[in-house]
Design an enzyme around this catalytic site. Structure first.
Site, mmCIF file in Angstrom:
data_model
loop_
_atom_site.group_PDB
_atom_site.id
_atom_site.type_symbol
_atom_site.label_atom_id
_atom_site.label_comp_id
_atom_site.label_asym_id
_atom_site.label_seq_id
_atom_site.Cartn_x
_atom_site.Cartn_y
_atom_site.Cartn_z
ATOM 1 N N HIS A 237 -8.386 -1.290 5.690
ATOM 2 C CA HIS A 237 -8.700 -2.636 6.174
ATOM 3 C C HIS A 237 -9.167 -3.476 4.986
ATOM 4 O O HIS A 237 -9.978 -3.001 4.186
ATOM 5 C CB HIS A 237 -9.796 -2.552 7.239
ATOM 6 C CG HIS A 237 -10.088 -3.878 7.877
ATOM 7 N ND1 HIS A 237 -9.219 -4.459 8.780
ATOM 8 C CD2 HIS A 237 -11.118 -4.738 7.717
ATOM 9 C CE1 HIS A 237 -9.716 -5.629 9.160
ATOM 10 N NE2 HIS A 237 -10.869 -5.823 8.528
ATOM 11 N N ILE B 130 -1.500 -0.537 17.796
ATOM 12 C CA ILE B 130 -2.751 0.200 18.045
ATOM 13 C C ILE B 130 -2.390 1.604 18.505
ATOM 14 O O ILE B 130 -1.468 1.794 19.299
ATOM 15 C CB ILE B 130 -3.619 -0.542 19.083
ATOM 16 C CG1 ILE B 130 -4.146 -1.832 18.446
ATOM 17 C CG2 ILE B 130 -4.789 0.324 19.563
ATOM 18 C CD1 ILE B 130 -4.889 -2.733 19.385
ATOM 19 N N ASN C 197 0.827 -1.210 0.000
ATOM 20 C CA ASN C 197 0.000 0.000 0.000
ATOM 21 C C ASN C 197 0.859 1.257 0.000
ATOM 22 O O ASN C 197 0.538 2.238 -0.669
ATOM 23 C CB ASN C 197 -0.971 0.003 1.190
ATOM 24 C CG ASN C 197 -2.230 -0.777 0.877
ATOM 25 O OD1 ASN C 197 -3.090 -0.315 0.126
ATOM 26 N ND2 ASN C 197 -2.327 -1.984 1.419
HETATM 27 C C1 GRF Z 1 -3.355 -4.754 3.694
HETATM 28 O O1 GRF Z 1 -4.201 -5.771 3.284
HETATM 29 C C2 GRF Z 1 -4.089 -3.757 4.540
HETATM 30 O O2 GRF Z 1 -5.431 -3.614 4.214
HETATM 31 C C3 GRF Z 1 -3.973 -4.341 5.928
HETATM 32 O O3 GRF Z 1 -2.707 -4.946 5.970
HETATM 33 C C4 GRF Z 1 -2.286 -5.268 4.655
HETATM 34 C C5 GRF Z 1 -0.978 -4.589 4.461
HETATM 35 O O4 GRF Z 1 -0.382 -4.933 3.238
HETATM 36 N N1 GRF Z 1 -4.195 -3.348 6.944
HETATM 37 P P1 GRF Z 1 0.833 -4.103 2.689
HETATM 38 O O5 GRF Z 1 1.910 -4.108 3.770
HETATM 39 O O6 GRF Z 1 0.374 -2.719 2.399
HETATM 40 O O7 GRF Z 1 1.292 -4.829 1.470
#
Ligand code: GRF
Length: 261
Positions: free
Chosen positions: A109, A92, A14
């Site tokens: 999420h 958290i 991400n």
């Molecule tokens: C993603 O699926 C996100 O939604 C969740 O953790 C995962 C992280 O993946 N919170 P990345 O590290 O961004 O590849």
């Protein structure tokens, strides 16, 4: 200019997608200023290095909870971060952080909250739970964080249909089924997060806080002056990322053309 700081603990796909939106010139008035990560071995650090984005390792295991949070906030402050994006961050957030970055910190999420949002249900386990349950639709959610886990006001959601094939595969090859579904959701996550960032940067997000008739506070995100023109413009700009994504996934046999739609 909206200065973005990203908090990530692991793989960082991400984070990479946000950086790519920046590199492809899709964002307006958004700068990615800093990555904070909390494990020295986290692959996300290399993504930042390659992209030339400053990064800071702040290991929670070497600090008290309070020190950790203070160090994170100081690092964000030093880079004059306006918007904090949690992306696969496994800590958290405490109340001090929440108060300081109230409605200026987002998370993503990999399901349609409030479904499959219970504490401890992260990444892989979310998809596993979705398949286990036999849900027909899943997706992803970008929301403003608050001190509850995954209960902050929702900014954007994108549904992803769970295919019969995946549900069937789940009983014979759990890992493969989870991988396929999580990749299809991930493709949408990578698009949705940057859209939420641009909405924020354009000043289009407002958190409306009020009491319901049944009592108890509630918070809802409303879009300010968002119209067809904004949507069309964003869709047009983001097309470059979508094409880039298609090239990046081309060699992955689990993703068909349909998964990239
Ligand atoms: C993603 O699926 C996100 O939604 C969740 O953790 C995962 C992280 O993946 N919170 P990345 O590290 O961004 O590849």
């Amino acid at each position: 200019m909206t200065n973005v700081g990203v908090l990530a603990s692991g793989r960082g796909s991400n984070f990479r997608a946000i950086v790519e939106h920046k590199q492809l010139g899709i964002f307006n008035n958004v700068d990615v200023r800093l990555l904070i990560y909390n494990y020295s071995e986290a692959p996300v650090a290399q993504i930042a290095e390659k992209a030339g984005i400053p990064s800071r390792l702040i290991d929670h295991r070497e600090r008290s909870r309070q020190e950790f949070e203070t160090d994170v906030m100081n690092a964000l402050e030093e880079q004059q971060v306006d918007l904090v994006c949690l992306a696969g961050w496994d800590r958290i957030v405490g109340s001090e952080f929440f108060n300081k970055y109230r409605w200026r910190a987002m998370n993503i999420h990999p399901a349609l909250l409030p479904a499959f949002g219970e504490k401890g249900l992260n990444a892989r386990f979310v998809h596993e739970a979705v398949l286990q349950y036999g849900a027909k639709v899943t997706g992803c959610t970008v929301y403003f964080i608050d001190i509850s886990v995954e209960k902050g006001p929702i900014i954007l959601q994108k549904p992803v249909e769970v295919r019969e094939k995946e549900t069937a595969l789940f009983s014979t090859d759990t890992d493969q089924a989870v991988e396929i579904l999580s990749n299809r959701v991930l493709i949408q996550e990578h698009r949705l997060y940057s859209k939420a960032i641009q909405l924020y940067a354009d000043g289009r997000l407002h958190v409306n806080e009020f009491e319901t008739e049944q009592g108890g506070p509630t918070r809802k995100v409303t879009f300010l002056d968002i119209d067809d023109k904004w949507e069309k413009d964003w869709t047009r700009r983001q097309q470059r990322f979508i094409e880039h994504q298609a090239r990046a996934w081309a060699s992955n046999p689990s993703i068909t053309e349909e998964g990239l739609r």
